[in-house]
Design a protein around this motif. Structure first.
Motif, PDB file in Angstrom:
ATOM      1  N   GLN A 198       2.411   5.962  -3.363  1.00 43.73           N
ATOM      2  CA  GLN A 198       3.435   6.755  -4.041  1.00 43.73           C
ATOM      3  C   GLN A 198       3.215   6.749  -5.563  1.00 43.73           C
ATOM      4  O   GLN A 198       3.305   7.803  -6.213  1.00 43.73           O
ATOM      5  CB  GLN A 198       4.822   6.199  -3.711  1.00 43.73           C
ATOM      6  CG  GLN A 198       5.236   6.350  -2.254  1.00 43.73           C
ATOM      7  CD  GLN A 198       5.351   7.798  -1.829  1.00 43.73           C
ATOM      8  OE1 GLN A 198       5.786   8.656  -2.604  1.00 43.73           O
ATOM      9  NE2 GLN A 198       4.981   8.075  -0.587  1.00 43.73           N
ATOM     10  N   VAL A 199       2.936   5.600  -6.116  1.00 47.01           N
ATOM     11  CA  VAL A 199       2.765   5.495  -7.574  1.00 47.01           C
ATOM     12  C   VAL A 199       1.497   6.217  -8.020  1.00 47.01           C
ATOM     13  O   VAL A 199       1.497   6.957  -9.015  1.00 47.01           O
ATOM     14  CB  VAL A 199       2.749   4.018  -8.013  1.00 47.01           C
ATOM     15  CG1 VAL A 199       2.414   3.898  -9.493  1.00 47.01           C
ATOM     16  CG2 VAL A 199       4.097   3.365  -7.716  1.00 47.01           C
ATOM     17  N   PHE A 200       0.391   6.017  -7.303  1.00 48.04           N
ATOM     18  CA  PHE A 200      -0.852   6.702  -7.654  1.00 48.04           C
ATOM     19  C   PHE A 200      -0.698   8.218  -7.550  1.00 48.04           C
ATOM     20  O   PHE A 200      -1.234   8.966  -8.372  1.00 48.04           O
ATOM     21  CB  PHE A 200      -1.993   6.236  -6.752  1.00 48.04           C
ATOM     22  CG  PHE A 200      -2.560   4.882  -7.101  1.00 48.04           C
ATOM     23  CD1 PHE A 200      -2.940   4.587  -8.407  1.00 48.04           C
ATOM     24  CD2 PHE A 200      -2.717   3.904  -6.123  1.00 48.04           C
ATOM     25  CE1 PHE A 200      -3.459   3.336  -8.732  1.00 48.04           C
ATOM     26  CE2 PHE A 200      -3.233   2.658  -6.437  1.00 48.04           C
ATOM     27  CZ  PHE A 200      -3.611   2.369  -7.752  1.00 48.04           C
ATOM     28  N   LEU A 206       0.831  -1.206   0.000  1.00 48.82           N
ATOM     29  CA  LEU A 206       0.000   0.000   0.000  1.00 48.82           C
ATOM     30  C   LEU A 206       0.868   1.259   0.000  1.00 48.82           C
ATOM     31  O   LEU A 206       0.536   2.248  -0.660  1.00 48.82           O
ATOM     32  CB  LEU A 206      -0.949  -0.008   1.203  1.00 48.82           C
ATOM     33  CG  LEU A 206      -2.094  -1.026   1.151  1.00 48.82           C
ATOM     34  CD1 LEU A 206      -2.882  -1.008   2.454  1.00 48.82           C
ATOM     35  CD2 LEU A 206      -3.021  -0.753  -0.028  1.00 48.82           C
ATOM     36  N   ASP A 207       1.961   1.233   0.762  1.00 48.77           N
ATOM     37  CA  ASP A 207       2.889   2.374   0.747  1.00 48.77           C
ATOM     38  C   ASP A 207       3.366   2.651  -0.683  1.00 48.77           C
ATOM     39  O   ASP A 207       3.382   3.806  -1.133  1.00 48.77           O
ATOM     40  CB  ASP A 207       4.100   2.092   1.641  1.00 48.77           C
ATOM     41  CG  ASP A 207       3.752   2.089   3.115  1.00 48.77           C
ATOM     42  OD1 ASP A 207       2.709   2.666   3.480  1.00 48.77           O
ATOM     43  OD2 ASP A 207       4.529   1.507   3.906  1.00 48.77           O
ATOM     44  N   GLN A 250       8.344  -1.303  -6.782  1.00 48.45           N
ATOM     45  CA  GLN A 250       8.673  -0.456  -5.636  1.00 48.45           C
ATOM     46  C   GLN A 250       8.457  -1.197  -4.317  1.00 48.45           C
ATOM     47  O   GLN A 250       9.171  -0.959  -3.340  1.00 48.45           O
ATOM     48  CB  GLN A 250       7.828   0.818  -5.671  1.00 48.45           C
ATOM     49  CG  GLN A 250       8.203   1.835  -4.598  1.00 48.45           C
ATOM     50  CD  GLN A 250       7.717   3.231  -4.948  1.00 48.45           C
ATOM     51  OE1 GLN A 250       7.633   3.630  -6.097  1.00 48.45           O
ATOM     52  NE2 GLN A 250       7.407   4.007  -3.920  1.00 48.45           N
ATOM     53  N   ALA A 251       7.470  -2.094  -4.282  1.00 47.12           N
ATOM     54  CA  ALA A 251       7.206  -2.882  -3.069  1.00 47.12           C
ATOM     55  C   ALA A 251       8.116  -4.090  -2.962  1.00 47.12           C
ATOM     56  O   ALA A 251       8.080  -4.810  -1.958  1.00 47.12           O
ATOM     57  CB  ALA A 251       5.754  -3.334  -3.047  1.00 47.12           C
ATOM     58  N   GLN A 252       8.884  -4.355  -4.022  1.00 49.36           N
ATOM     59  CA  GLN A 252       9.809  -5.490  -4.065  1.00 49.36           C
ATOM     60  C   GLN A 252       9.084  -6.818  -3.920  1.00 49.36           C
ATOM     61  O   GLN A 252       9.480  -7.707  -3.165  1.00 49.36           O
ATOM     62  CB  GLN A 252      10.909  -5.346  -2.998  1.00 49.36           C
ATOM     63  CG  GLN A 252      11.781  -4.118  -3.186  1.00 49.36           C
ATOM     64  CD  GLN A 252      12.893  -4.034  -2.163  1.00 49.36           C
ATOM     65  OE1 GLN A 252      12.884  -4.719  -1.142  1.00 49.36           O
ATOM     66  NE2 GLN A 252      13.879  -3.192  -2.437  1.00 49.36           N
ATOM     67  N   ASP A 297       3.737  15.903   5.986  1.00 49.73           N
ATOM     68  CA  ASP A 297       4.559  14.695   6.108  1.00 49.73           C
ATOM     69  C   ASP A 297       4.096  13.572   5.181  1.00 49.73           C
ATOM     70  O   ASP A 297       4.848  12.627   4.933  1.00 49.73           O
ATOM     71  CB  ASP A 297       4.536  14.185   7.557  1.00 49.73           C
ATOM     72  CG  ASP A 297       5.205  15.152   8.516  1.00 49.73           C
ATOM     73  OD1 ASP A 297       6.014  15.985   8.065  1.00 49.73           O
ATOM     74  OD2 ASP A 297       4.901  15.088   9.728  1.00 49.73           O
ATOM     75  N   HIS A 298       2.866  13.653   4.696  1.00 51.08           N
ATOM     76  CA  HIS A 298       2.311  12.596   3.846  1.00 51.08           C
ATOM     77  C   HIS A 298       1.702  13.235   2.600  1.00 51.08           C
ATOM     78  O   HIS A 298       0.505  13.093   2.323  1.00 51.08           O
ATOM     79  CB  HIS A 298       1.253  11.783   4.607  1.00 51.08           C
ATOM     80  CG  HIS A 298       1.758  11.147   5.868  1.00 51.08           C
ATOM     81  ND1 HIS A 298       1.816  11.833   7.070  1.00 51.08           N
ATOM     82  CD2 HIS A 298       2.246   9.903   6.118  1.00 51.08           C
ATOM     83  CE1 HIS A 298       2.312  11.017   7.999  1.00 51.08           C
ATOM     84  NE2 HIS A 298       2.574   9.853   7.450  1.00 51.08           N
ATOM     85  N   ARG A 299       2.541  13.931   1.864  1.00 51.51           N
ATOM     86  CA  ARG A 299       2.071  14.652   0.679  1.00 51.51           C
ATOM     87  C   ARG A 299       1.391  13.699  -0.314  1.00 51.51           C
ATOM     88  O   ARG A 299       0.359  14.028  -0.884  1.00 51.51           O
ATOM     89  CB  ARG A 299       3.243  15.365   0.010  1.00 51.51           C
ATOM     90  CG  ARG A 299       2.876  16.160  -1.228  1.00 51.51           C
ATOM     91  CD  ARG A 299       4.120  16.710  -1.886  1.00 51.51           C
ATOM     92  NE  ARG A 299       4.794  17.664  -1.031  1.00 51.51           N
ATOM     93  CZ  ARG A 299       4.797  18.976  -1.259  1.00 51.51           C
ATOM     94  NH1 ARG A 299       4.183  19.468  -2.321  1.00 51.51           N
ATOM     95  NH2 ARG A 299       5.436  19.794  -0.455  1.00 51.51           N
ATOM     96  N   ALA A 300       1.987  12.533  -0.528  1.00 44.59           N
ATOM     97  CA  ALA A 300       1.407  11.585  -1.477  1.00 44.59           C
ATOM     98  C   ALA A 300       0.015  11.148  -1.029  1.00 44.59           C
ATOM     99  O   ALA A 300      -0.903  11.004  -1.848  1.00 44.59           O
ATOM    100  CB  ALA A 300       2.326  10.374  -1.634  1.00 44.59           C
ATOM    101  N   SER A 301      -0.155  10.917   0.271  1.00 44.60           N
ATOM    102  CA  SER A 301      -1.469  10.523   0.785  1.00 44.60           C
ATOM    103  C   SER A 301      -2.500  11.615   0.529  1.00 44.60           C
ATOM    104  O   SER A 301      -3.643  11.334   0.138  1.00 44.60           O
ATOM    105  CB  SER A 301      -1.381  10.239   2.292  1.00 44.60           C
ATOM    106  OG  SER A 301      -0.456   9.204   2.551  1.00 44.60           O
TER     107      SER A 301
END
Length: 263
Positions: free
Chosen positions: A26-28, A21-22, A44-46, A106-110
């Motif tokens: 970021q990708v979205f 989800l993290d 990105q999540a490996q 702190d959570h710009r992507a969110s």
């Protein structure tokens, strides 16, 4: 099944899901829902792409899970800052606003996914965001109402319904201002969450204090000027009903045109 690579520690499923989800958030946030690639999320999540789908489902389900998680995080952050039942409402609101702006910073992507992208997707996703906003507004409404009750700022006479409506109106205005300032603050280098929270408090809370002193806006006594008349819309040119599809020549009635066309 998730088969760890040699030398790589196997993670519990819950931890792995949060990592996915993290990565998805970021990708979205970078590409938007439609352009986002699940290959990039998996990379990105490996994890492998099949494992991503196995754990979280389709692309739509992954996006929905991102919205649900980030919405819960935001509500929990604000709730933790405003939870005290015996605190001063102004102090609690200040803490809640500061926590909100700190979360956005702190959570710009969110924030991008929650408030910029989810609203433009399906009605279901937009409804998820609307429910989150309603929870925040309800929390703020309670703080404003408590402040009005303790200081006499709201409607008097024990009219709880009127007090609730007044507090809800102020809360909607306050949350709307906070949403707009959050977008603004992201583009201002050096803007701190405390500074942005103070701007909202200056805008709304100072106005409430003036209201407590009996001040209020009085509209002008002169009536508002009448709006200018709206000109009629011109009729579009088109074929004459019942005719051959062409209008009669200028100066000729439709009837005479039909008569002259007879043998």
């Amino acid at each position: 099944m998730d088969h760890p690579q040699p030398g790589r520690k196997r993670l519990p499923r819950k931890v792995r899901e949060q990592q996915m989800l993290d990565a998805a958030v970021q990708v979205f946030s970078r590409h938007g829902f439609h352009a986002a690639s699940m290959d990039e999320v998996a990379e990105q999540a490996q994890v492998s792409k099949p494992l991503l789908y196995q754990y979280l489902g389709s692309k739509e389900e992954i996006f929905s899970a991102c919205i649900a998680r980030e919405a819960d995080r935001l509500v929990n952050v604000i709730g933790a800052a405003t939870r005290a039942d015996d605190g001063d409402p102004a102090d609690l609101l200040w803490r809640g606003l500061t926590a909100f702006f700190a979360y956005v910073a702190d959570h710009r992507a969110s924030w991008v996914v929650l408030y910029q992208q989810a609203r433009t997707q399906s009605d279901t996703l937009a409804s998820q965001v609307a429910r989150t906003r309603a929870e925040i507004v309800d929390t703020v409404t309670g703080l404003v109402r408590r402040s009005m009750e303790s200081t006499g700022r709201g409607p008097g006479g024990g009219d709880y319904a009127a007090l609730r409506r007044e507090a809800a109106a102020v809360a909607h205005a306050l949350v709307g201002a906070a949403d707009a300032l959050a977008e603004w603050a992201l583009g201002v280098p050096g803007e701190q969450p405390q500074d942005t929270a103070r701007r909202v408090m200056d805008l709304v809370w100072v106005g409430l204090e003036r209201r407590a002193k009996g001040e209020g806006f009085s509209p002008p006594e002169a009536p508002l000027p009448a709006p200018p008349p709206v000109p009629p819309r011109p009729r579009p040119a088109g074929p004459v009903s019942g005719g051959s599809g062409t209008a009669p020549p200028a100066g000729t009635s439709a009837g005479s045109a039909r008569s002259s066309s007879r043998p």
